[in-house]
Write a protein that holds these residues in place. Structure first.
Motif: not given
Length: 78
Positions: A6-15, A17-21, A23-31
């Motif tokens: 939600p922060s950088c709008e880049r794909p999440i490749y590894n669900r 990992v609790n941080k975006c690979e 931008c480093g922002e924390a990912l919401p639990k629902e993702l």
């Protein structure tokens, strides 16, 4: 469902990992995968690796003797 940060709008490749690979922002639990989903994935991987080990450890193929036995290769260069 598309899994994007939600922060950088880049794909999440590894669900797992609790941080975006990116931008480093924390990912919401629902993702992210739940603990139960992670356990199920780990079990599937473990079973898959066991099957692969059993197949590659089988003496009915895969080794160097496989070619000499089935194709008549004497091992020398002609």
């Amino acid at each position: 469902m598309k899994f994007v940060c939600p922060s950088c709008e880049r794909p999440i490749y590894n669900r797992r990992v609790n941080k975006c690979e990116f931008c480093g922002e924390a990912l919401p639990k629902e993702l992210l995968f739940s603990e139960n989903e992670v356990d199920n994935l780990d079990n599937q991987l473990s079973e898959s690796l066991k099957k692969k080990t059993n197949i590659s450890g089988n003496s009915s193929g895969g080794g160097a003797d496989f070619f000499s036995r089935d194709f008549g290769d004497s091992g020398g260069c002609d």
